[in-house]
Enzyme design. Structure first.
Site, mmCIF file in Angstrom:
data_model
loop_
_atom_site.group_PDB
_atom_site.id
_atom_site.type_symbol
_atom_site.label_atom_id
_atom_site.label_comp_id
_atom_site.label_asym_id
_atom_site.label_seq_id
_atom_site.Cartn_x
_atom_site.Cartn_y
_atom_site.Cartn_z
ATOM 1 N N SER A 152 0.839 -1.204 0.000
ATOM 2 C CA SER A 152 0.000 0.000 0.000
ATOM 3 C C SER A 152 0.870 1.249 0.000
ATOM 4 O O SER A 152 1.969 1.257 0.571
ATOM 5 C CB SER A 152 -0.866 -0.011 1.266
ATOM 6 O OG SER A 152 -1.436 1.268 1.470
ATOM 7 N N TYR A 165 -0.427 0.197 9.997
ATOM 8 C CA TYR A 165 -0.639 -0.519 8.727
ATOM 9 C C TYR A 165 0.502 -0.200 7.761
ATOM 10 O O TYR A 165 1.084 -1.099 7.141
ATOM 11 C CB TYR A 165 -1.988 -0.077 8.170
ATOM 12 C CG TYR A 165 -2.340 -0.559 6.793
ATOM 13 C CD1 TYR A 165 -2.511 -1.916 6.506
ATOM 14 C CD2 TYR A 165 -2.549 0.357 5.753
ATOM 15 C CE1 TYR A 165 -2.872 -2.338 5.237
ATOM 16 C CE2 TYR A 165 -2.898 -0.061 4.486
ATOM 17 C CZ TYR A 165 -3.070 -1.408 4.226
ATOM 18 O OH TYR A 165 -3.428 -1.826 2.969
HETATM 19 N N1 LIG Z 1 -8.770 -1.798 -0.443
HETATM 20 C C1 LIG Z 1 -7.835 -0.859 -0.506
HETATM 21 O O1 LIG Z 1 -8.108 0.364 -0.623
HETATM 22 C C2 LIG Z 1 -6.383 -1.241 -0.429
HETATM 23 C C3 LIG Z 1 -5.422 -0.246 -0.588
HETATM 24 C C4 LIG Z 1 -4.084 -0.575 -0.527
HETATM 25 C C5 LIG Z 1 -3.714 -1.899 -0.321
HETATM 26 N N2 LIG Z 1 -4.667 -2.856 -0.142
HETATM 27 C C6 LIG Z 1 -4.219 -4.224 0.108
HETATM 28 O O2 LIG Z 1 -4.777 -5.079 -0.870
HETATM 29 C C7 LIG Z 1 -4.975 -6.385 -0.315
HETATM 30 C C8 LIG Z 1 -6.416 -6.844 -0.541
HETATM 31 O O3 LIG Z 1 -7.278 -5.893 0.047
HETATM 32 P P1 LIG Z 1 -8.861 -5.899 -0.214
HETATM 33 O O4 LIG Z 1 -9.295 -4.500 0.025
HETATM 34 O O5 LIG Z 1 -9.193 -6.589 -1.488
HETATM 35 O O6 LIG Z 1 -9.343 -6.797 1.027
HETATM 36 P P2 LIG Z 1 -10.783 -7.445 1.323
HETATM 37 O O7 LIG Z 1 -10.994 -7.229 2.776
HETATM 38 O O8 LIG Z 1 -11.816 -7.019 0.363
HETATM 39 O O9 LIG Z 1 -10.503 -8.984 1.053
HETATM 40 C C9 LIG Z 1 -9.501 -9.634 1.747
HETATM 41 C C10 LIG Z 1 -9.827 -11.106 1.821
HETATM 42 O O10 LIG Z 1 -8.756 -11.674 2.579
HETATM 43 C C11 LIG Z 1 -9.291 -12.583 3.508
HETATM 44 N N3 LIG Z 1 -8.407 -12.659 4.650
HETATM 45 C C12 LIG Z 1 -8.243 -11.747 5.639
HETATM 46 N N4 LIG Z 1 -7.375 -12.180 6.565
HETATM 47 C C13 LIG Z 1 -6.963 -13.404 6.126
HETATM 48 C C14 LIG Z 1 -6.090 -14.376 6.662
HETATM 49 N N5 LIG Z 1 -5.483 -14.175 7.840
HETATM 50 N N6 LIG Z 1 -5.900 -15.511 5.969
HETATM 51 C C15 LIG Z 1 -6.534 -15.736 4.804
HETATM 52 N N7 LIG Z 1 -7.407 -14.850 4.245
HETATM 53 C C16 LIG Z 1 -7.600 -13.703 4.922
HETATM 54 C C17 LIG Z 1 -10.643 -12.029 3.888
HETATM 55 O O11 LIG Z 1 -11.490 -13.061 4.375
HETATM 56 C C18 LIG Z 1 -11.129 -11.407 2.565
HETATM 57 O O12 LIG Z 1 -11.925 -12.301 1.816
HETATM 58 C C19 LIG Z 1 -4.587 -6.257 1.162
HETATM 59 O O13 LIG Z 1 -3.244 -6.701 1.326
HETATM 60 C C20 LIG Z 1 -4.683 -4.772 1.440
HETATM 61 O O14 LIG Z 1 -3.865 -4.371 2.510
HETATM 62 C C21 LIG Z 1 -5.974 -2.556 -0.194
#
Ligand SMILES: NC(=O)c1ccc[n+]([C@@H]2O[C@H](COP(=O)([O-])OP(=O)(O)OC[C@H]3O[C@@H](n4cnc5c(N)ncnc54)[C@H](O)[C@@H]3O)[C@@H](O)[C@H]2O)c1
Length: 262
Positions: A152, A165
């Site tokens: 991120s 984070y």
């Molecule tokens: N959404 C954003 O704005 C954003 C921005 C920057 C980075 N990210 C990064 O992108 C990645 C995905 O984010 P997202 O927004 O799609 O997340 P999300 O919450 O929509 O989906 C994440 C999925 O991961 C699963 N999960 C969570 N903890 C877990 C674990 N311990 N073991 C296995 N599965 C697990 C959850 O059940 C969920 O289905 C993450 O690493 C997040 O930090 C997201």
């Protein structure tokens, strides 16, 4: 000179995307399946993993669910038992900002409770270490592997109110850069994709409740909009392909130009 043909560049590769039951990981998994890879869909939730598999299978792709908590060594060992060695690992599972709606972790550092730090460090850093530790030896042995970590701009650039984070994501980037140096000669590449704010999950809910928030946040993005969950998928496929064999140890922003890489 012959220009190599990369038109089917991950065809037949076996890939695992963690946290692929939803959001960004699900979009990456779907795009990888369309590019010819056989997918393992990991998630904490069996239901979400099954749904993502069904979506891929409905398009004619190959996908199987594997429920595991990436933060727990035993759970990851059981996942490896199920999947066996793989070619591509996308460390996507992660979270930080639990909810834009209630602002759970969107607070200045001095207002954070130490009890909140550990889960954030565990999923965004320890989870990456556990899963990579499990899958890397066979990649090295077979002299081909691709490891990708979804990070991120909160870690790459630094963002107020997301510092724990951001710290975990920055550590994951350091891990990826160091590991890339360690395993490059073994045919394994390690890269990161760094995301800006995606209109997804808690942020999408907050925008639904207050549409002015989207305009306000999008002002910071040269492309003029927030991210969509499928924005990172094409680059993820490329970085995990044969075509990217000379790309390693890098962090690529997919963030609408929010924080350019220098
Ligand atoms: N959404 C954003 O704005 C954003 C921005 C920057 C980075 N990210 C990064 O992108 C990645 C995905 O984010 P997202 O927004 O799609 O997340 P999300 O919450 O929509 O989906 C994440 C999925 O991961 C699963 N999960 C969570 N903890 C877990 C674990 N311990 N073991 C296995 N599965 C697990 C959850 O059940 C969920 O289905 C993450 O690493 C997040 O930090 C997201």
């Amino acid at each position: 000179m012959t220009i190599r043909d990369w038109s089917n560049f991950i065809g037949g590769r076996r890939a695992l995307v963690t946290g692929a039951g939803a959001g960004i990981g699900r979009a990456i998994a779907i795009q990888m399946a369309r590019a010819g890879a056989e997918l393992w869909i990991n998630d904490l939730s069996g239901e979400r993993a099954e749904e993502a598999c069904a979506e891929i299978i409905a398009e004619g792709g190959t996908a199987r669910p594997v429920v595991a908590d990436v933060c727990e060594g035993d759970s990851v060992a059981a996942m490896f038992e199920t999947t066996g060695p793989l070619d591509i690992l996308v460390n996507n599972a992660g979270s930080g900002v639990r909810s834009w709606a209630d602002g759970a972790l969107l607070v200045p550092f001095i207002e954070t409770d130490p009890a909140d730090w550990d889960p954030v460090l565990r999923v965004n850093l320890a989870g990456v270490l556990h899963v990579t530790r499990a899958y890397l030896p066979a990649m090295i042995e077979r002299r081909w592997g691709r490891v990708l970590v979804i990070v991120s701009d909160a870690g790459r650039r630094g963002e107020r109110r997301q510092v724990v984070y951001g710290a975990a994501k920055a550590a994951a980037m350091g891990f990826a850069r160091g590991l890339a140096a360690e395993v490059g000669r073994d045919g394994v590449t390690v890269n990161c994709i760094s995301l800006g704010s995606m209109k997804h999950a808690g942020l999408a809910d907050a925008i639904a409740a207050d549409p002015a928030l989207e305009t306000k946040l999008a002002r910071n993005y040269p492309v003029g909009r927030l991210g969509r969950v499928d924005d990172p998928a094409p680059l993820a496929v490329l970085l995990c392909s044969d075509a990217a064999e000379w790309i390693t140890g890098q962090v690529y922003p997919v963030d609408g130009g929010y924080a350019p890489a220098l």
